[in-house]
Design a protein around this motif. Structure first.
Motif, short mmCIF file in Angstrom:
data_model
loop_
_atom_site.label_atom_id
_atom_site.label_comp_id
_atom_site.label_asym_id
_atom_site.label_seq_id
_atom_site.Cartn_x
_atom_site.Cartn_y
_atom_site.Cartn_z
N MET A 1 0.84 -1.19 0.00
CA MET A 1 0.00 0.00 0.00
C MET A 1 0.88 1.25 0.00
N VAL A 2 0.34 2.37 -0.47
CA VAL A 2 1.05 3.64 -0.49
C VAL A 2 0.57 4.48 0.69
N ILE A 3 1.50 4.95 1.51
CA ILE A 3 1.15 5.75 2.68
C ILE A 3 1.19 7.23 2.32
N LYS A 4 0.15 7.95 2.67
CA LYS A 4 0.17 9.40 2.48
C LYS A 4 1.04 10.04 3.55
N LYS A 5 2.05 10.82 3.11
CA LYS A 5 3.02 11.35 4.06
C LYS A 5 2.98 12.87 4.15
N ASP A 6 1.86 13.47 3.74
CA ASP A 6 1.76 14.93 3.75
C ASP A 6 1.96 15.50 5.16
N LEU B 1 1.83 -4.61 5.16
CA LEU B 1 3.21 -4.40 4.69
C LEU B 1 3.38 -2.96 4.20
N CYS B 2 4.38 -2.26 4.77
CA CYS B 2 4.60 -0.85 4.43
C CYS B 2 5.94 -0.59 3.76
N GLY B 3 6.87 -1.54 3.82
CA GLY B 3 8.17 -1.30 3.23
C GLY B 3 9.02 -2.55 3.23
N ILE B 4 10.04 -2.57 2.35
CA ILE B 4 10.94 -3.71 2.19
C ILE B 4 12.37 -3.19 2.15
N SER B 5 13.27 -3.87 2.86
CA SER B 5 14.69 -3.55 2.74
C SER B 5 15.46 -4.81 2.39
N THR C 1 22.82 -10.07 -13.45
CA THR C 1 21.69 -9.32 -13.98
C THR C 1 21.45 -9.77 -15.42
N VAL C 2 20.22 -10.19 -15.71
CA VAL C 2 19.86 -10.61 -17.07
C VAL C 2 19.00 -9.51 -17.68
N GLY C 3 19.47 -8.94 -18.76
CA GLY C 3 18.72 -7.85 -19.41
C GLY C 3 18.79 -6.58 -18.58
N ASN C 4 17.70 -5.83 -18.59
CA ASN C 4 17.63 -4.55 -17.87
C ASN C 4 16.84 -4.66 -16.57
N PHE C 5 16.77 -5.85 -16.02
CA PHE C 5 15.96 -6.08 -14.82
C PHE C 5 16.48 -5.26 -13.65
N ASN C 6 15.59 -4.55 -12.96
CA ASN C 6 15.93 -3.76 -11.78
C ASN C 6 15.14 -4.31 -10.60
N LEU C 7 15.83 -4.87 -9.60
CA LEU C 7 15.18 -5.52 -8.47
C LEU C 7 14.33 -4.54 -7.68
N GLN C 8 14.85 -3.35 -7.42
CA GLN C 8 14.11 -2.38 -6.64
C GLN C 8 12.80 -1.99 -7.33
N THR C 9 12.88 -1.68 -8.62
CA THR C 9 11.68 -1.29 -9.37
C THR C 9 10.66 -2.42 -9.42
N ALA C 10 11.13 -3.63 -9.63
CA ALA C 10 10.22 -4.78 -9.72
C ALA C 10 9.46 -5.00 -8.41
N LEU C 11 10.16 -4.89 -7.29
CA LEU C 11 9.51 -5.08 -5.98
C LEU C 11 8.55 -3.94 -5.67
N GLU D 1 6.88 -2.13 -7.80
CA GLU D 1 5.69 -2.27 -8.64
C GLU D 1 4.79 -3.39 -8.16
N LYS D 2 5.37 -4.47 -7.66
CA LYS D 2 4.56 -5.60 -7.23
C LYS D 2 3.86 -5.32 -5.91
N PHE D 3 4.58 -4.73 -4.95
CA PHE D 3 4.01 -4.58 -3.60
C PHE D 3 3.54 -3.16 -3.29
N GLU D 4 3.87 -2.20 -4.15
CA GLU D 4 3.45 -0.80 -3.99
C GLU D 4 3.86 -0.23 -2.64
N VAL D 5 5.09 -0.52 -2.24
CA VAL D 5 5.67 0.03 -1.01
C VAL D 5 7.10 0.47 -1.31
N PRO D 6 7.68 1.36 -0.49
CA PRO D 6 9.08 1.72 -0.68
C PRO D 6 10.00 0.51 -0.52
N VAL D 7 11.05 0.45 -1.33
CA VAL D 7 12.03 -0.62 -1.27
C VAL D 7 13.42 0.00 -1.16
#
Length: 383
Positions: free
Chosen positions: A1-6, A140-144, A163-173, A175-181
């Motif tokens: 989930m995305v937390i509003k941090k205003d 779940l709010c974040g992954i390290s 690394t195979v191709g242009n795969f980015n682990l941080q971006t992939a995680l 996008e899947k879980f919608e939390v900061p990584v």
């Protein structure tokens, strides 16, 4: 989930929240006195923080000596959500889940045969899917992720995983879980742990991690120093030569090829046998077994060379040692101190507060800071 941090965009809001996290349970009046802010301002901010579920009331505290109404006490809402932290090597994955005050909810270890970042991504996804319901308000709010290697702007530059191709682990995680990584070098995260899980005012420190690799996490003015490409602290790749003969630098071996903890344990096998324990090693050293003593004294000598360079380069307030061998045999730290006694000023050389979990807990801290939009603000967490 995305937390509003205003809520955390305002400097006063951050200061109030920081005070509650670091000194709670605390009353509104105490926060006002601590920060020198108007009581109404503090009360309004605390009301906003409570509406956002960042903090919670734990009831009334002690009344003052003059009597009157007992003050309401507030503290960080530890059940706001949870973060999950991974420490990965080429053969295993450690998984630790923590609530928002840093306290551990669960810890497990799984064996891994991942050779690529894509395979590691799938292993992490599978591990998260198997987590229990921790009964938090936002899940779940974040992954390290702590890795042996270095990271440049979220990209893993050097690690045991291809690394195979242009795969980015941080971006992939993300996008899947919608939390900061957060992905960071394990030694850097160990340094974060030493600062953020301590009541001490640690401003400039180094955490020297000695395991399969040798790395230094460096904090300068309470902030991680990673260098331009993220390679600062990769001290295991320092090169030293023992003779006066000039040879091409490319032919010199990095110090960790012979003096990483894993390599030292392999050398000790020749003396103590394949199935020796660290306690066997400590006992043999205490009894002055010549083979064990020679290996461990050489180990201390080469670590002393690294520490010498770290002191000269960064002049730290304190150096923490994160090593299973040194943790089991504290006398080795005294040997290193004696090796450096010729230097006019040597900072305190101390043991890590947690040899086993420092990288995981450092990752926990970084990702909690990120989720709360409190980066570069000192928060004291619990372990």
């Amino acid at each position: 989930m995305v937390i509003k941090k205003d809520t955390m965009k305002n400097a006063n809001n951050r200061s109030v929240f920081q005070t509650i996290i670091n000194k709670g349970p605390i009353s509104r009046n105490q926060v006002s006195q601590e920060l020198g802010l108007n009581k109404v301002t503090v009360s309004n901010i605390i009301n906003d923080l409570m509406k956002a579920n960042f903090i919670t009331s734990i009831g009334e505290g002690q009344s003052t000596t003059s009597g009157g109404r007992r003050p309401e006490l507030v503290q960080l809402n530890a059940k706001f959500g949870f973060v999950v932290n991974f420490s990965v090597t080429d053969d295993q994955i450690e998984i630790m889940s923590n609530q928002f005050d840093g306290r551990t909810l669960e810890y497990t270890v799984t064996q891994s045969k991942a050779q690529t970042l894509q395979q590691l991504f799938q292993n992490i996804c599978d591990s998260i899917a198997e987590l229990p319901d921790f009964e938090t308000q936002n899940g779940l709010c974040g992954i390290s992720i702590a890795i042996p290697g270095y990271v440049y702007r979220g990209n893993i530059i050097d690690s045991p995983f291809k690394t195979v191709g242009n795969f980015n682990l941080q971006t992939a995680l993300q996008e899947k879980f919608e939390v900061p990584v957060v992905i960071e070098n394990a030694s850097n995260l160990s340094a974060v742990f030493e600062q953020d899980f301590s009541q001490q005012e640690l401003v400039n420190i180094i955490s020297l991690t000695v395991g399969k690799h040798i790395g230094a996490g460096i904090l300068i003015n309470r902030q991680l120093y990673k260098g331009y490409f993220g390679r600062a602290g990769d001290v295991g790749h320092m090169i030293f030569k023992d003779d006066c003969q000039n040879v091409p630098l490319s032919q010199l071996k990095p110090i960790e090829t012979e003096w990483s903890e894993q390599r030292v344990l392999e050398k000790l096998q020749d003396v103590l046998g394949k199935d020796f324990s660290l306690k066997d090693m400590a006992q043999a050293y205490t009894q002055q077994d010549p083979g064990v003593t020679k290996i461990l004294d050489d180990f201390c000598y080469h670590l002393s060379l690294i520490v010498n360079h770290l002191i000269i380069s960064f002049d730290p307030q304190m150096i923490f040692f994160n090593s299973e061998i040194i943790n089991e045999l504290p006398d080795l730290l005294r040997v290193i101190q004696l090796n450096l006694s010729y230097m006019p000023l040597v900072p305190p050389l101390v043991f890590s507060k947690d040899v086993h979990f420092s990288a995981l807990l450092g990752g926990c801290s970084l990702v909690i800071h990120n989720v709360l939009n409190m980066e570069h603000i000192r928060l004291i967490l619990h372990h």
